[in-house]
Design a protein around this motif. Structure first.
Motif, PDB file in Angstrom:
ATOM      1  N   HIS A 188       0.813  -1.213   0.000  1.00 38.98           N
ATOM      2  CA  HIS A 188       0.000   0.000   0.000  1.00 38.98           C
ATOM      3  C   HIS A 188       0.847   1.265   0.000  1.00 38.98           C
ATOM      4  O   HIS A 188       0.307   2.370  -0.093  1.00 38.98           O
ATOM      5  CB  HIS A 188      -0.894   0.025   1.242  1.00 38.98           C
ATOM      6  N   ARG A 189       2.189   1.124   0.106  1.00 38.67           N
ATOM      7  CA  ARG A 189       3.070   2.282   0.149  1.00 38.67           C
ATOM      8  C   ARG A 189       3.603   2.592  -1.235  1.00 38.67           C
ATOM      9  O   ARG A 189       4.085   1.718  -1.953  1.00 38.67           O
ATOM     10  CB  ARG A 189       4.227   2.030   1.117  1.00 38.67           C
ATOM     11  N   ILE A 190       3.534   3.884  -1.611  1.00 36.49           N
ATOM     12  CA  ILE A 190       4.026   4.310  -2.914  1.00 36.49           C
ATOM     13  C   ILE A 190       5.540   4.156  -3.009  1.00 36.49           C
ATOM     14  O   ILE A 190       6.109   3.962  -4.099  1.00 36.49           O
ATOM     15  CB  ILE A 190       3.601   5.779  -3.169  1.00 36.49           C
ATOM     16  N   GLU A 191       6.223   4.241  -1.861  1.00 38.97           N
ATOM     17  CA  GLU A 191       7.677   4.101  -1.870  1.00 38.97           C
ATOM     18  C   GLU A 191       8.108   2.721  -2.361  1.00 38.97           C
ATOM     19  O   GLU A 191       9.122   2.592  -3.073  1.00 38.97           O
ATOM     20  CB  GLU A 191       8.233   4.344  -0.461  1.00 38.97           C
ATOM     21  N   ALA A 192       7.359   1.697  -1.986  1.00 41.05           N
ATOM     22  CA  ALA A 192       7.703   0.343  -2.435  1.00 41.05           C
ATOM     23  C   ALA A 192       7.574   0.209  -3.939  1.00 41.05           C
ATOM     24  O   ALA A 192       8.410  -0.421  -4.595  1.00 41.05           O
ATOM     25  CB  ALA A 192       6.814  -0.677  -1.730  1.00 41.05           C
ATOM     26  N   TRP A 193       6.552   0.841  -4.526  1.00 45.55           N
ATOM     27  CA  TRP A 193       6.360   0.764  -5.973  1.00 45.55           C
ATOM     28  C   TRP A 193       7.417   1.593  -6.712  1.00 45.55           C
ATOM     29  O   TRP A 193       7.811   1.241  -7.825  1.00 45.55           O
ATOM     30  CB  TRP A 193       4.956   1.236  -6.334  1.00 45.55           C
ATOM     31  N   ILE A 194       7.893   2.634  -6.094  1.00 44.75           N
ATOM     32  CA  ILE A 194       8.979   3.399  -6.709  1.00 44.75           C
ATOM     33  C   ILE A 194      10.255   2.565  -6.743  1.00 44.75           C
ATOM     34  O   ILE A 194      10.990   2.561  -7.737  1.00 44.75           O
ATOM     35  CB  ILE A 194       9.203   4.709  -5.930  1.00 44.75           C
ATOM     36  N   VAL A 195      10.505   1.829  -5.651  1.00 47.78           N
ATOM     37  CA  VAL A 195      11.673   0.939  -5.616  1.00 47.78           C
ATOM     38  C   VAL A 195      11.563  -0.140  -6.683  1.00 47.78           C
ATOM     39  O   VAL A 195      12.553  -0.516  -7.316  1.00 47.78           O
ATOM     40  CB  VAL A 195      11.818   0.319  -4.211  1.00 47.78           C
ATOM     41  N   LEU A 196      10.373  -0.651  -6.922  1.00 48.14           N
ATOM     42  CA  LEU A 196      10.172  -1.643  -7.984  1.00 48.14           C
ATOM     43  C   LEU A 196      10.478  -1.055  -9.350  1.00 48.14           C
ATOM     44  O   LEU A 196      10.997  -1.755 -10.230  1.00 48.14           O
ATOM     45  CB  LEU A 196       8.736  -2.161  -7.947  1.00 48.14           C
ATOM     46  N   GLY A 197      10.174   0.219  -9.558  1.00 48.69           N
ATOM     47  CA  GLY A 197      10.395   0.833 -10.872  1.00 48.69           C
ATOM     48  C   GLY A 197      11.858   0.987 -11.231  1.00 48.69           C
ATOM     49  O   GLY A 197      12.195   1.098 -12.419  1.00 48.69           O
ATOM     50  N   ILE A 198      12.747   0.960 -10.231  1.00 51.33           N
ATOM     51  CA  ILE A 198      14.176   1.151 -10.532  1.00 51.33           C
ATOM     52  C   ILE A 198      14.721   0.033 -11.411  1.00 51.33           C
ATOM     53  O   ILE A 198      15.267   0.300 -12.494  1.00 51.33           O
ATOM     54  CB  ILE A 198      14.969   1.279  -9.213  1.00 51.33           C
ATOM     55  N   PRO A 199      14.607  -1.258 -11.035  1.00 51.94           N
ATOM     56  CA  PRO A 199      15.118  -2.304 -11.939  1.00 51.94           C
ATOM     57  C   PRO A 199      14.288  -2.457 -13.212  1.00 51.94           C
ATOM     58  O   PRO A 199      14.836  -2.819 -14.261  1.00 51.94           O
ATOM     59  CB  PRO A 199      15.052  -3.574 -11.087  1.00 51.94           C
ATOM     60  N   VAL A 200      12.993  -2.195 -13.129  1.00 61.33           N
ATOM     61  CA  VAL A 200      12.161  -2.333 -14.325  1.00 61.33           C
ATOM     62  C   VAL A 200      12.598  -1.357 -15.399  1.00 61.33           C
ATOM     63  O   VAL A 200      12.606  -1.688 -16.606  1.00 61.33           O
ATOM     64  CB  VAL A 200      10.679  -2.125 -13.956  1.00 61.33           C
ATOM     65  N   LEU A 201      12.999  -0.176 -15.007  1.00 62.90           N
ATOM     66  CA  LEU A 201      13.403   0.839 -15.986  1.00 62.90           C
ATOM     67  C   LEU A 201      14.863   0.718 -16.414  1.00 62.90           C
ATOM     68  O   LEU A 201      15.192   1.013 -17.572  1.00 62.90           O
ATOM     69  CB  LEU A 201      13.157   2.238 -15.410  1.00 62.90           C
ATOM     70  N   LEU A 202      15.742   0.283 -15.497  1.00 65.75           N
ATOM     71  CA  LEU A 202      17.174   0.334 -15.781  1.00 65.75           C
ATOM     72  C   LEU A 202      17.775  -0.979 -16.265  1.00 65.75           C
ATOM     73  O   LEU A 202      18.689  -0.969 -17.087  1.00 65.75           O
ATOM     74  CB  LEU A 202      17.924   0.788 -14.512  1.00 65.75           C
ATOM     75  N   VAL A 203      17.268  -2.111 -15.766  1.00 67.20           N
ATOM     76  CA  VAL A 203      17.943  -3.382 -16.052  1.00 67.20           C
ATOM     77  C   VAL A 203      17.879  -3.792 -17.517  1.00 67.20           C
ATOM     78  O   VAL A 203      18.910  -4.156 -18.095  1.00 67.20           O
ATOM     79  CB  VAL A 203      17.375  -4.489 -15.138  1.00 67.20           C
ATOM     80  N   PRO A 204      16.723  -3.769 -18.185  1.00 67.70           N
ATOM     81  CA  PRO A 204      16.716  -4.232 -19.585  1.00 67.70           C
ATOM     82  C   PRO A 204      17.644  -3.437 -20.488  1.00 67.70           C
ATOM     83  O   PRO A 204      18.476  -4.017 -21.202  1.00 67.70           O
ATOM     84  CB  PRO A 204      15.244  -4.077 -19.995  1.00 67.70           C
ATOM     85  N   ALA A 205      17.535  -2.130 -20.455  1.00 64.47           N
ATOM     86  CA  ALA A 205      18.392  -1.311 -21.312  1.00 64.47           C
ATOM     87  C   ALA A 205      19.855  -1.419 -20.900  1.00 64.47           C
ATOM     88  O   ALA A 205      20.759  -1.532 -21.752  1.00 64.47           O
ATOM     89  CB  ALA A 205      17.930   0.146 -21.256  1.00 64.47           C
ATOM     90  N   GLY A 206      20.098  -1.386 -19.587  1.00 62.78           N
ATOM     91  CA  GLY A 206      21.484  -1.481 -19.137  1.00 62.78           C
ATOM     92  C   GLY A 206      22.127  -2.812 -19.478  1.00 62.78           C
ATOM     93  O   GLY A 206      23.311  -2.870 -19.831  1.00 62.78           O
TER      94      GLY A 206
END
Length: 277
Positions: A188-206
């Motif tokens: 229910h915390r937005i902070e947890a979903w922000i942490v999830l977005g870090i690998p989703v956005l960076l790992v494939p391209a990186g």
């Protein structure tokens, strides 16, 4: 009785030898009395020699048999028993050790039974210290299971080349994110979903860029290292969020749910309701 058959043969041979010896002496006496020629005397002498050899040999054989029996017993006591004694002592010592191991296993079984009783104790019965210990033990066990799944997925990606592999690397990060978020109940915390977005956005391209520049092997090592660092840092951050939320709940008496979490939960319920129609 030892050497029974051999002794019986010796007795029979000795009896026959003395019998032939006696008969040859009687025949030799008759030959002398009756004045028979030398051929009769030679035959009697041959039987006398044969009887003497048979009787003397039998007695000598009996003596050797007695000596063999004595030597055998002495050899068993001096040689065999002296070598067998350490083995027997080891067996006796091993029996003692087996009994000791059996006792220790019994004590370990009792401890496991007590631990199982403590782990299955209801939360309302357990004391605060016991409840905290149970939660920590359960958390460590679930962490081990998650680590096993992580290593299995990592080794699978390491050994096999799959389509869209750079996007599959993200699942390694999501596995730990889901586990930690579930443990601390932070969906229910937005902070947890922000942490999830870090690998989703960076790992494939990186991963695509790094695989082209440094190669596959260094990339897999870097992914493993970053997953471990990501999971550890998110664990520390999630624990901090959980402590802050506990303090707010204790102060205000209620817990305010995150707006994004509420909307996603409502959308999920609408989708489930639509599918059931």
């Amino acid at each position: 009785m030892k050497y029974t058959a051999e002794k019986a043969v010796i007795v029979i041979a000795t009896t026959i030898g003395f019998g032939i010896l006696g008969l040859s002496l009687v025949s030799m006496y008759n030959d002398f009395v009756n004045g028979k020629n030398m051929s009769y005397l030679l035959v009697d002498l041959a039987f006398f020699s044969f009887g003497t050899i048979l009787a003397g040999g039998s007695l000598r054989l009996y003596k050797r048999l007695v000596m063999l029996s004595v030597v055998t017993e002495s050899a068993f006591e001096d040689v065999v028993y002296s070598r067998l004694r350490p083995i027997l002592e080891e067996i006796a010592h091993g029996t003692v050790e087996m009994n000791e191991v059996k006792t220790r296993l019994s004590n370990l079984e009792k401890r496991l039974v007590r631990m199982e009783e403590e782990l299955t104790k209801p939360a309302e019965v357990a004391t605060p210290a016991e409840a905290l210990a149970l939660r920590k033990t359960a958390f460590y066990m679930r962490t081990v299971i998650t680590s096993i799944f992580f290593f299995g997925a990592y080794l699978f990606l390491l050994n096999y080349s799959l389509p869209f592999e750079p996007y599959l690397y993200t699942l390694l990060y999501i596995l730990w994110w889901f586990f930690i978020t579930r443990e601390f109940d932070l969906f229910h915390r937005i902070e947890a979903w922000i942490v999830l977005g870090i690998p989703v956005l960076l790992v494939p391209a990186g991963s695509i860029i790094l695989r082209t520049t440094i190669g596959l092997a260094p990339l897999m090592g870097l992914i493993f290292l970053t997953v471990v660092v990501y999971a550890y840092l998110y664990y520390l951050y999630a624990r901090t969020l959980c402590i802050e939320e506990t303090e707010k709940t204790a102060a205000n008496g209620y817990r305010r749910e995150n707006f994004l979490y509420v909307k996603m939960k409502e959308a999920y319920r609408k989708i489930i309701g639509w599918m059931k129609k």
